[in-house]
Write a protein that holds these residues in place. Structure first.
Motif, PDB file in Angstrom:
ATOM      1  N   PRO A 186     -19.354   0.732   4.008  1.00 16.52           N
ATOM      2  CA  PRO A 186     -17.949   0.670   4.432  1.00 16.52           C
ATOM      3  C   PRO A 186     -16.977   1.121   3.357  1.00 16.52           C
ATOM      4  O   PRO A 186     -15.935   1.710   3.658  1.00 16.52           O
ATOM      5  CB  PRO A 186     -17.748  -0.822   4.760  1.00 16.52           C
ATOM      6  CG  PRO A 186     -18.829  -1.536   4.050  1.00 16.52           C
ATOM      7  CD  PRO A 186     -19.986  -0.599   4.003  1.00 16.52           C
ATOM      8  N   PHE A 187     -17.314   0.874   2.096  1.00 15.15           N
ATOM      9  CA  PHE A 187     -16.432   1.305   1.025  1.00 15.15           C
ATOM     10  C   PHE A 187     -16.365   2.829   0.961  1.00 15.15           C
ATOM     11  O   PHE A 187     -15.301   3.416   0.757  1.00 15.15           O
ATOM     12  CB  PHE A 187     -16.925   0.735  -0.304  1.00 15.15           C
ATOM     13  CG  PHE A 187     -15.958   0.921  -1.438  1.00 15.15           C
ATOM     14  CD1 PHE A 187     -14.807   0.156  -1.496  1.00 15.15           C
ATOM     15  CD2 PHE A 187     -16.184   1.859  -2.419  1.00 15.15           C
ATOM     16  CE1 PHE A 187     -13.897   0.314  -2.533  1.00 15.15           C
ATOM     17  CE2 PHE A 187     -15.291   2.035  -3.450  1.00 15.15           C
ATOM     18  CZ  PHE A 187     -14.147   1.256  -3.507  1.00 15.15           C
TER      19      PHE A 187
ATOM     20  N   ILE B  24     -16.867   4.883   3.468  1.00 17.29           N
ATOM     21  CA  ILE B  24     -16.110   5.330   4.635  1.00 17.29           C
ATOM     22  C   ILE B  24     -14.614   5.209   4.359  1.00 17.29           C
ATOM     23  O   ILE B  24     -13.817   6.088   4.699  1.00 17.29           O
ATOM     24  CB  ILE B  24     -16.508   4.515   5.879  1.00 17.29           C
ATOM     25  CG1 ILE B  24     -17.950   4.853   6.274  1.00 17.29           C
ATOM     26  CG2 ILE B  24     -15.572   4.808   7.050  1.00 17.29           C
ATOM     27  CD1 ILE B  24     -18.511   3.953   7.344  1.00 17.29           C
ATOM     28  N   TRP B  25     -14.220   4.129   3.707  1.00 21.19           N
ATOM     29  CA  TRP B  25     -12.800   3.931   3.366  1.00 21.19           C
ATOM     30  C   TRP B  25     -12.314   5.032   2.438  1.00 21.19           C
ATOM     31  O   TRP B  25     -11.206   5.552   2.597  1.00 21.19           O
ATOM     32  CB  TRP B  25     -12.623   2.561   2.717  1.00 21.19           C
ATOM     33  CG  TRP B  25     -11.240   2.309   2.213  1.00 21.19           C
ATOM     34  CD1 TRP B  25     -10.134   1.991   2.934  1.00 21.19           C
ATOM     35  CD2 TRP B  25     -10.808   2.365   0.839  1.00 21.19           C
ATOM     36  NE1 TRP B  25      -9.041   1.836   2.119  1.00 21.19           N
ATOM     37  CE2 TRP B  25      -9.421   2.061   0.825  1.00 21.19           C
ATOM     38  CE3 TRP B  25     -11.453   2.625  -0.363  1.00 21.19           C
ATOM     39  CZ2 TRP B  25      -8.696   2.012  -0.356  1.00 21.19           C
ATOM     40  CZ3 TRP B  25     -10.727   2.583  -1.541  1.00 21.19           C
ATOM     41  CH2 TRP B  25      -9.357   2.288  -1.526  1.00 21.19           C
ATOM     42  N   ILE B  26     -13.130   5.387   1.447  1.00 23.87           N
ATOM     43  CA  ILE B  26     -12.745   6.437   0.514  1.00 23.87           C
ATOM     44  C   ILE B  26     -12.596   7.773   1.233  1.00 23.87           C
ATOM     45  O   ILE B  26     -11.639   8.519   1.014  1.00 23.87           O
ATOM     46  CB  ILE B  26     -13.778   6.553  -0.622  1.00 23.87           C
ATOM     47  CG1 ILE B  26     -13.728   5.314  -1.505  1.00 23.87           C
ATOM     48  CG2 ILE B  26     -13.518   7.797  -1.465  1.00 23.87           C
ATOM     49  CD1 ILE B  26     -14.775   5.299  -2.581  1.00 23.87           C
TER      50      ILE B  26
ATOM     51  N   ARG C   4     -11.831   8.392   4.260  1.00 26.42           N
ATOM     52  CA  ARG C   4     -10.684   8.419   5.158  1.00 26.42           C
ATOM     53  C   ARG C   4      -9.356   8.540   4.415  1.00 26.42           C
ATOM     54  O   ARG C   4      -8.343   8.846   5.018  1.00 26.42           O
ATOM     55  CB  ARG C   4     -10.672   7.173   6.026  1.00 26.42           C
ATOM     56  CG  ARG C   4     -11.782   7.133   7.075  1.00 26.42           C
ATOM     57  CD  ARG C   4     -11.738   5.845   7.875  1.00 26.42           C
ATOM     58  NE  ARG C   4     -10.457   5.723   8.585  1.00 26.42           N
ATOM     59  CZ  ARG C   4     -10.220   6.223   9.783  1.00 26.42           C
ATOM     60  NH1 ARG C   4     -11.172   6.898  10.415  1.00 26.42           N
ATOM     61  NH2 ARG C   4      -9.049   6.067  10.367  1.00 26.42           N
ATOM     62  N   ARG C   5      -9.370   8.321   3.118  1.00 29.69           N
ATOM     63  CA  ARG C   5      -8.128   8.415   2.356  1.00 29.69           C
ATOM     64  C   ARG C   5      -7.748   9.877   2.156  1.00 29.69           C
ATOM     65  O   ARG C   5      -8.586  10.748   1.961  1.00 29.69           O
ATOM     66  CB  ARG C   5      -8.273   7.740   0.980  1.00 29.69           C
ATOM     67  CG  ARG C   5      -8.327   6.221   1.080  1.00 29.69           C
ATOM     68  CD  ARG C   5      -8.561   5.624  -0.300  1.00 29.69           C
ATOM     69  NE  ARG C   5      -7.488   5.962  -1.228  1.00 29.69           N
ATOM     70  CZ  ARG C   5      -6.410   5.214  -1.423  1.00 29.69           C
ATOM     71  NH1 ARG C   5      -6.278   4.091  -0.740  1.00 29.69           N
ATOM     72  NH2 ARG C   5      -5.495   5.569  -2.279  1.00 29.69           N
TER      73      ARG C   5
END
Length: 346
Positions: free
Chosen positions: A332-333, A335-337, A339-340
């Protein structure tokens, strides 16, 4: 007023930036030290600070002190392995100019794993140092193979072709590993447990065995920082600046191979550390490898220590192997990166 406010800082912006990076590096060291203390203090058995202090002084007079004594090499291995994987990931991303590169995606960890499994199943490998040499050999052969396949065709070794070649190789090697292990019930259980990736069986002897390889890998990798900065400009421009591109790639790659092979030999293949950590550090300190590499090493150590502590807490009275926890933390981390918006600048 403007002149006074600009001059009051007393240093150019880039100097201030370097001071902030240095302060952040010190903060990472403090964080890693704190996580080491947590790793020693937390486990399936509750221990007091007195028992922790006594165990750190070499005493094992009670069950609590003995429990702490067993956690010390585990903590040390988690820190060393995490820093090695984080640094190797940053090196591989710099060498391939591919932000998705890491020892897992490029198949290097799986190549080291397959080599060890073949040594166990077909050659009866039992010498402890043979595990390390075999893992490094497997990692090196896989790295050369993936780079050769990714270099074929027009455009040479593009990031996309390297990622595809590495992913395909990793899947193939994983299948070969299963094929080698299936007929061997005598080693199947231990191999499957080792392939998950963990630091639970750490001993000072196993750490001492891989330390020389890791030290050489760390030195080579850190000395490659300036070369990686030049390679980031592109092969043509790097060559125009006098850089020997092939030699620079090979030397940095050797450092990453040593780190990956030695770590896999003692811990098994652990994923996501080499992928997520360099991304986070690049967002924090930029693309200068002179800062990125030490940040990646310290952040990798912190991530693996945290994953090991979390694995002990959430599955009490048993434990989750660190390889499982890094997947839950890393996926998940990452994926977060991705999407930024800033990931476009990586």
């Amino acid at each position: 007023m403007t002149g006074l406010s600009e001059g009051s800082s007393g240093a150019p912006p880039w100097k201030q930036s370097n001071r902030m990076k240095a302060a952040s590096l010190v903060a990472l060291v403090v964080l890693m030290a704190s996580l080491c203390l947590l790793s020693i203090a937390i486990g399936t058995r509750d221990v007091s600070w007195g028992e922790i202090t006594a165990a750190l002084q070499g005493h094992v007079n009670s069950i609590g002190e003995a429990a702490v004594a067993m956690r010390i090499p585990r903590t040390l291995l988690a820190a060393i392995a995490g820093s090695a994987l984080g640094l190797a990931g940053a090196i591989l991303q710099g060498v391939t100019r591919n932000p998705l590169a890491d020892p897992g995606i490029l198949g290097i960890n799986m190549g080291a794993s397959l080599a060890v499994v073949i040594g166990l199943a077909w050659f009866g490998m039992s010498m402890a140092n043979a595990y390390v040499w075999t893992a490094i050999f497997g990692a090196a052969v896989t790295a050369v193979f993936v780079y050769t396949i990714g270099s074929m065709g027009r455009g040479g070794a593009t990031p996309l072709k390297l990622a595809l070649a590495g992913a395909a190789t990793s899947v193939a090697l994983s299948s070969f590993t299963i094929a080698v292990v299936l007929p061997r019930n005598d080693i199947a259980g231990s191999v499957r447990s080792w392939q998950i990736g963990g630091v639970g069986g750490a001993t000072f002897d196993s750490i001492q065995l891989v330390i020389p390889f890791l030290v050489v890998g760390f030195v080579i990798s850190l000395l490659s920082a300036r070369k990686l900065n030049t390679l980031a400009l592109g092969d043509d421009l790097a060559a125009g600046l006098g850089e020997k591109v092939a030699l620079a790639r090979a030397s940095a790659g050797i450092g990453a191979i040593l780190l990956c092979g030695a770590t896999t030999a003692v811990c098994g293949p652990i994923g996501f550390v080499g992928l997520v950590v360099p991304h986070l550090c690049r967002l924090l300190v930029g693309v200068d490898h002179r800062w990125l590499l030490p940040f990646s090493a310290l952040s990798g150590a912190s991530l693996l220590l945290l994953a090991d502590v979390v694995g002990r807490i959430i599955a009490r009275p048993s434990e989750l192997e660190v390889g499982v926890v890094t997947a839950f933390i890393g996926a998940p981390f990452f994926i977060w990166i991705v999407r930024r918006q800033r990931v476009r600048d990586l």
